[in-house]
Design a protein around this motif. Sequence first.
Motif, PDB file in Angstrom:
ATOM      1  N   GLY A  80     -37.093  17.163 -41.823  1.00 37.70           N
ATOM      2  CA  GLY A  80     -37.453  16.720 -43.020  1.00 37.70           C
ATOM      3  C   GLY A  80     -38.815  16.650 -43.632  1.00 37.70           C
ATOM      4  O   GLY A  80     -39.307  17.869 -43.345  1.00 37.70           O
ATOM      5  N   PRO A  81     -39.424  15.702 -43.737  1.00 41.99           N
ATOM      6  CA  PRO A  81     -40.997  15.857 -44.509  1.00 41.99           C
ATOM      7  C   PRO A  81     -42.000  16.368 -43.447  1.00 41.99           C
ATOM      8  O   PRO A  81     -42.855  16.769 -43.781  1.00 41.99           O
TER       9      PRO A  81
ATOM     10  N   MET B  96     -47.765  10.319 -43.930  1.00 40.46           N
ATOM     11  CA  MET B  96     -46.764  10.592 -44.422  1.00 40.46           C
ATOM     12  C   MET B  96     -45.764   9.417 -44.534  1.00 40.46           C
ATOM     13  O   MET B  96     -44.948   8.983 -45.629  1.00 40.46           O
ATOM     14  N   ASP B  97     -45.543   8.923 -43.527  1.00 40.60           N
ATOM     15  CA  ASP B  97     -44.609   7.701 -43.160  1.00 40.60           C
ATOM     16  C   ASP B  97     -44.866   6.697 -44.067  1.00 40.60           C
ATOM     17  O   ASP B  97     -43.879   5.841 -44.497  1.00 40.60           O
TER      18      ASP B  97
ATOM     19  N   PRO C 279     -45.242  15.388 -48.438  1.00 46.62           N
ATOM     20  CA  PRO C 279     -45.382  16.719 -47.879  1.00 46.62           C
ATOM     21  C   PRO C 279     -45.681  17.613 -48.763  1.00 46.62           C
ATOM     22  O   PRO C 279     -46.558  18.355 -48.392  1.00 46.62           O
ATOM     23  N   GLU C 280     -45.396  17.555 -49.823  1.00 51.07           N
ATOM     24  CA  GLU C 280     -45.746  18.558 -51.177  1.00 51.07           C
ATOM     25  C   GLU C 280     -47.406  18.375 -51.286  1.00 51.07           C
ATOM     26  O   GLU C 280     -47.870  19.447 -51.328  1.00 51.07           O
TER      27      GLU C 280
ATOM     28  N   MET D 151     -53.311  22.021 -47.742  1.00 49.28           N
ATOM     29  CA  MET D 151     -53.493  22.769 -46.600  1.00 49.28           C
ATOM     30  C   MET D 151     -53.297  24.378 -47.386  1.00 49.28           C
ATOM     31  O   MET D 151     -54.376  25.290 -46.835  1.00 49.28           O
ATOM     32  N   GLU D 152     -52.641  24.686 -48.374  1.00 44.46           N
ATOM     33  CA  GLU D 152     -52.568  26.038 -49.014  1.00 44.46           C
ATOM     34  C   GLU D 152     -53.963  26.248 -49.652  1.00 44.46           C
ATOM     35  O   GLU D 152     -54.715  27.236 -49.381  1.00 44.46           O
ATOM     36  N   ALA D 153     -54.610  25.144 -50.053  1.00 44.24           N
ATOM     37  CA  ALA D 153     -55.916  25.184 -50.799  1.00 44.24           C
ATOM     38  C   ALA D 153     -56.995  25.636 -49.858  1.00 44.24           C
ATOM     39  O   ALA D 153     -57.891  26.250 -49.905  1.00 44.24           O
TER      40      ALA D 153
END
Length: 109
Positions: free
Chosen positions: A4-5, A85-86, A92-93, A99-101
Amino acid sequence: MNNGPYEVLLDTLDPASRRERTLPELDRKPDPWESSMQATCECLSWRGTFDNLERRHAEDALGETIYHDFPVRTRSAVVTAHTLMDRGLITPEELRMRMEAIRTRFNRE
């Protein structure tokens, strides 16, 4: 297996960095990100968002289950992200985009 997430966290594990079943090197100097992460965890605890004792218990529980292949020194970061997140403090998005940045910024340097 679909987690999941938390898939965003599990995707960060580099197969080459999988945890060995031995104790981590105890006298090594922490990497700069580790010191920053510890400071972040202290601030989260101080502000009442994620208590240090609660984080340690979560690291024990999650570190030996879903995140058992992560190196011990990375667990604070992974478990903190998992818990945020919980609690709905980050999706998650959002985590994936941040993280991509960071990856993009480091690849340019």
